[in-house]
Each structure stands twice: as C-alpha cells, then as structure tokens.
Motif scaffolding. Sequence first.
Motif, PDB file in Angstrom:
ATOM      1  N   MET A  46      48.479  19.859  67.394  1.00  0.00           N
ATOM      2  CA  MET A  46      47.972  21.231  67.463  1.00  0.00           C
ATOM      3  C   MET A  46      46.632  21.308  66.737  1.00  0.00           C
ATOM      4  O   MET A  46      46.458  20.733  65.668  1.00  0.00           O
ATOM      5  CB  MET A  46      48.968  22.193  66.808  1.00  0.00           C
ATOM      6  CG  MET A  46      48.479  23.626  66.769  1.00  0.00           C
ATOM      7  SD  MET A  46      49.640  24.776  66.025  1.00  0.00           S
ATOM      8  CE  MET A  46      50.029  24.015  64.466  1.00  0.00           C
ATOM      9  N   LEU A  47      45.730  22.035  67.317  1.00  0.00           N
ATOM     10  CA  LEU A  47      44.415  22.219  66.717  1.00  0.00           C
ATOM     11  C   LEU A  47      44.522  23.148  65.514  1.00  0.00           C
ATOM     12  O   LEU A  47      44.998  24.274  65.626  1.00  0.00           O
ATOM     13  CB  LEU A  47      43.446  22.795  67.746  1.00  0.00           C
ATOM     14  CG  LEU A  47      42.016  23.042  67.287  1.00  0.00           C
ATOM     15  CD1 LEU A  47      41.359  21.742  66.830  1.00  0.00           C
ATOM     16  CD2 LEU A  47      41.203  23.675  68.396  1.00  0.00           C
ATOM     17  N   THR A  48      44.125  22.645  64.345  1.00  0.00           N
ATOM     18  CA  THR A  48      44.075  23.453  63.128  1.00  0.00           C
ATOM     19  C   THR A  48      42.767  23.144  62.416  1.00  0.00           C
ATOM     20  O   THR A  48      42.154  22.097  62.644  1.00  0.00           O
ATOM     21  CB  THR A  48      45.240  23.154  62.159  1.00  0.00           C
ATOM     22  OG1 THR A  48      45.183  21.787  61.767  1.00  0.00           O
ATOM     23  CG2 THR A  48      46.590  23.460  62.786  1.00  0.00           C
ATOM     24  N   ALA A  49      42.368  24.041  61.547  1.00  0.00           N
ATOM     25  CA  ALA A  49      41.159  23.827  60.759  1.00  0.00           C
ATOM     26  C   ALA A  49      41.304  24.562  59.446  1.00  0.00           C
ATOM     27  O   ALA A  49      41.880  25.643  59.392  1.00  0.00           O
ATOM     28  CB  ALA A  49      39.930  24.328  61.508  1.00  0.00           C
ATOM     29  N   GLU A  50      40.805  23.960  58.388  1.00  0.00           N
ATOM     30  CA  GLU A  50      40.762  24.604  57.081  1.00  0.00           C
ATOM     31  C   GLU A  50      39.366  24.423  56.523  1.00  0.00           C
ATOM     32  O   GLU A  50      38.733  23.397  56.748  1.00  0.00           O
ATOM     33  CB  GLU A  50      41.782  23.981  56.119  1.00  0.00           C
ATOM     34  CG  GLU A  50      43.209  24.275  56.493  1.00  0.00           C
ATOM     35  CD  GLU A  50      44.190  23.791  55.441  1.00  0.00           C
ATOM     36  OE1 GLU A  50      43.993  24.112  54.254  1.00  0.00           O
ATOM     37  OE2 GLU A  50      45.137  23.095  55.819  1.00  0.00           O
ATOM     38  N   ARG A  51      38.919  25.438  55.804  1.00  0.00           N
ATOM     39  CA  ARG A  51      37.607  25.328  55.176  1.00  0.00           C
ATOM     40  C   ARG A  51      37.534  26.225  53.955  1.00  0.00           C
ATOM     41  O   ARG A  51      38.338  27.143  53.791  1.00  0.00           O
ATOM     42  CB  ARG A  51      36.481  25.633  56.146  1.00  0.00           C
ATOM     43  CG  ARG A  51      36.501  27.020  56.735  1.00  0.00           C
ATOM     44  CD  ARG A  51      35.278  27.284  57.541  1.00  0.00           C
ATOM     45  NE  ARG A  51      34.244  27.628  56.584  1.00  0.00           N
ATOM     46  CZ  ARG A  51      33.331  28.557  56.728  1.00  0.00           C
ATOM     47  NH1 ARG A  51      33.251  29.221  57.801  1.00  0.00           N
ATOM     48  NH2 ARG A  51      32.458  28.837  55.815  1.00  0.00           N
ATOM     49  N   THR A  52      36.565  25.947  53.140  1.00  0.00           N
ATOM     50  CA  THR A  52      36.292  26.793  51.974  1.00  0.00           C
ATOM     51  C   THR A  52      34.873  27.314  52.121  1.00  0.00           C
ATOM     52  O   THR A  52      34.048  26.741  52.831  1.00  0.00           O
ATOM     53  CB  THR A  52      36.410  25.995  50.655  1.00  0.00           C
ATOM     54  OG1 THR A  52      35.492  24.905  50.694  1.00  0.00           O
ATOM     55  CG2 THR A  52      37.821  25.479  50.460  1.00  0.00           C
ATOM     56  N   GLY A  53      34.614  28.414  51.456  1.00  0.00           N
ATOM     57  CA  GLY A  53      33.277  28.997  51.532  1.00  0.00           C
ATOM     58  C   GLY A  53      33.049  29.963  50.392  1.00  0.00           C
ATOM     59  O   GLY A  53      33.910  30.174  49.540  1.00  0.00           O
ATOM     60  N   THR A  54      31.877  30.554  50.408  1.00  0.00           N
ATOM     61  CA  THR A  54      31.485  31.527  49.394  1.00  0.00           C
ATOM     62  C   THR A  54      30.875  32.725  50.102  1.00  0.00           C
ATOM     63  O   THR A  54      30.030  32.563  50.987  1.00  0.00           O
ATOM     64  CB  THR A  54      30.461  30.913  48.426  1.00  0.00           C
ATOM     65  OG1 THR A  54      30.992  29.705  47.886  1.00  0.00           O
ATOM     66  CG2 THR A  54      30.133  31.870  47.303  1.00  0.00           C
ATOM     67  N   THR A  55      31.308  33.920  49.723  1.00  0.00           N
ATOM     68  CA  THR A  55      30.754  35.135  50.313  1.00  0.00           C
ATOM     69  C   THR A  55      29.346  35.373  49.771  1.00  0.00           C
ATOM     70  O   THR A  55      28.910  34.724  48.822  1.00  0.00           O
ATOM     71  CB  THR A  55      31.635  36.366  49.988  1.00  0.00           C
ATOM     72  OG1 THR A  55      31.669  36.537  48.574  1.00  0.00           O
ATOM     73  CG2 THR A  55      33.042  36.202  50.534  1.00  0.00           C
ATOM     74  N   ASP A  56      28.640  36.326  50.367  1.00  0.00           N
ATOM     75  CA  ASP A  56      27.282  36.647  49.931  1.00  0.00           C
ATOM     76  C   ASP A  56      27.210  37.081  48.470  1.00  0.00           C
ATOM     77  O   ASP A  56      26.200  36.892  47.807  1.00  0.00           O
ATOM     78  CB  ASP A  56      26.683  37.757  50.802  1.00  0.00           C
ATOM     79  CG  ASP A  56      26.420  37.289  52.219  1.00  0.00           C
ATOM     80  OD1 ASP A  56      26.321  36.064  52.446  1.00  0.00           O
ATOM     81  OD2 ASP A  56      26.311  38.154  53.107  1.00  0.00           O
ATOM     82  N   ASP A  57      28.314  37.662  47.983  1.00  0.00           N
ATOM     83  CA  ASP A  57      28.311  38.107  46.585  1.00  0.00           C
ATOM     84  C   ASP A  57      28.930  37.086  45.625  1.00  0.00           C
ATOM     85  O   ASP A  57      29.231  37.399  44.482  1.00  0.00           O
ATOM     86  CB  ASP A  57      28.986  39.470  46.434  1.00  0.00           C
ATOM     87  CG  ASP A  57      30.442  39.456  46.855  1.00  0.00           C
ATOM     88  OD1 ASP A  57      30.963  38.403  47.266  1.00  0.00           O
ATOM     89  OD2 ASP A  57      31.079  40.524  46.772  1.00  0.00           O
ATOM     90  N   GLY A  58      29.123  35.842  46.088  1.00  0.00           N
ATOM     91  CA  GLY A  58      29.543  34.767  45.201  1.00  0.00           C
ATOM     92  C   GLY A  58      31.035  34.530  45.078  1.00  0.00           C
ATOM     93  O   GLY A  58      31.462  33.654  44.327  1.00  0.00           O
ATOM     94  N   ARG A  59      31.862  35.278  45.797  1.00  0.00           N
ATOM     95  CA  ARG A  59      33.309  35.053  45.730  1.00  0.00           C
ATOM     96  C   ARG A  59      33.695  33.877  46.613  1.00  0.00           C
ATOM     97  O   ARG A  59      33.219  33.743  47.726  1.00  0.00           O
ATOM     98  CB  ARG A  59      34.068  36.315  46.147  1.00  0.00           C
ATOM     99  CG  ARG A  59      33.911  37.454  45.156  1.00  0.00           C
ATOM    100  CD  ARG A  59      34.633  38.700  45.607  1.00  0.00           C
ATOM    101  NE  ARG A  59      33.906  39.245  46.756  1.00  0.00           N
ATOM    102  CZ  ARG A  59      34.478  39.823  47.803  1.00  0.00           C
ATOM    103  NH1 ARG A  59      35.775  39.952  47.862  1.00  0.00           N
ATOM    104  NH2 ARG A  59      33.750  40.292  48.788  1.00  0.00           N
ATOM    105  N   HIS A  60      34.593  33.049  46.117  1.00  0.00           N
ATOM    106  CA  HIS A  60      35.051  31.871  46.855  1.00  0.00           C
ATOM    107  C   HIS A  60      36.295  32.216  47.673  1.00  0.00           C
ATOM    108  O   HIS A  60      37.091  33.065  47.273  1.00  0.00           O
ATOM    109  CB  HIS A  60      35.370  30.733  45.889  1.00  0.00           C
ATOM    110  CG  HIS A  60      34.191  30.319  45.075  1.00  0.00           C
ATOM    111  ND1 HIS A  60      33.200  29.518  45.561  1.00  0.00           N
ATOM    112  CD2 HIS A  60      33.834  30.637  43.804  1.00  0.00           C
ATOM    113  CE1 HIS A  60      32.284  29.331  44.629  1.00  0.00           C
ATOM    114  NE2 HIS A  60      32.637  30.011  43.552  1.00  0.00           N
ATOM    115  N   TYR A  61      36.447  31.537  48.806  1.00  0.00           N
ATOM    116  CA  TYR A  61      37.610  31.771  49.659  1.00  0.00           C
ATOM    117  C   TYR A  61      37.991  30.494  50.392  1.00  0.00           C
ATOM    118  O   TYR A  61      37.209  29.542  50.464  1.00  0.00           O
ATOM    119  CB  TYR A  61      37.338  32.891  50.671  1.00  0.00           C
ATOM    120  CG  TYR A  61      36.235  32.559  51.645  1.00  0.00           C
ATOM    121  CD1 TYR A  61      36.500  31.869  52.826  1.00  0.00           C
ATOM    122  CD2 TYR A  61      34.917  32.930  51.392  1.00  0.00           C
ATOM    123  CE1 TYR A  61      35.473  31.559  53.717  1.00  0.00           C
ATOM    124  CE2 TYR A  61      33.896  32.630  52.274  1.00  0.00           C
ATOM    125  CZ  TYR A  61      34.186  31.944  53.435  1.00  0.00           C
ATOM    126  OH  TYR A  61      33.177  31.633  54.306  1.00  0.00           O
TER     127      TYR A  61
END
Length: 103
Positions: A46-61
């Motif tokens: 099954m196709l899955t994907a995970e990633r991390t990022g940072t919003t414009d105001d610096g919050r990580h997700y």
Amino acid sequence: MAELLLLADPKHIHTHTDGVSLAFDFDSIAALRSWLHLAGLTDPNMLTAERTGTTDDGRHYRTMYAYPTWHGWEIYAYAKENTTGPVLAPATVDRLSTLAVEG
C-alpha cells in the motif's frame, strides 16, 4: 461500509465528486495506523508516506498519508500532528505507535 466508518472515528470524512473515493482525516498518526490495522488495510505494498515539516511560524509537525483501496473505494487517509514542545525519542514514538496499533 458502516464498519469501516465506525472503526475510523476520523475528525473529518469527505466524499470526492468522482463517487469512488473517500478522504479521511485523523487527529494523529497513531490513530491512522490503528485504523488501518483494525480495518485490515495493512497490505505491505500500500502506498504510504510520512514526512516532517515546519510551518511558516516555526511550529514543527509530522504528517502521514495512506492510500488503501477497500471494496473498490479509493481511500485517501491523512493525519497531521504538531511536534512542537517536549519531543519523545524516536524509539519511544515507534514503540508507542506499535502499542496503539496492537492495542
């Protein structure tokens, strides 16, 4: 279909206009993984994907996407969780996610 929806307990469900696909949004990656497990949607291909990022105001997700097919329905499952604040060690997150899925 009712069982699949009841197992999901998503924060949002959307039917696409094509009439053959549904979108599910979950509050957490653990909730998405648990639902996939409970619904029997654990095909290793099954196709899955995970990633991390940072919003414009610096919050990580962190985000996770999964694209299973169920009885002809194409499903777009998504979860996003903020990671700003106390961060658990990656090994702890993995063990907790496994417990949530097996629980």
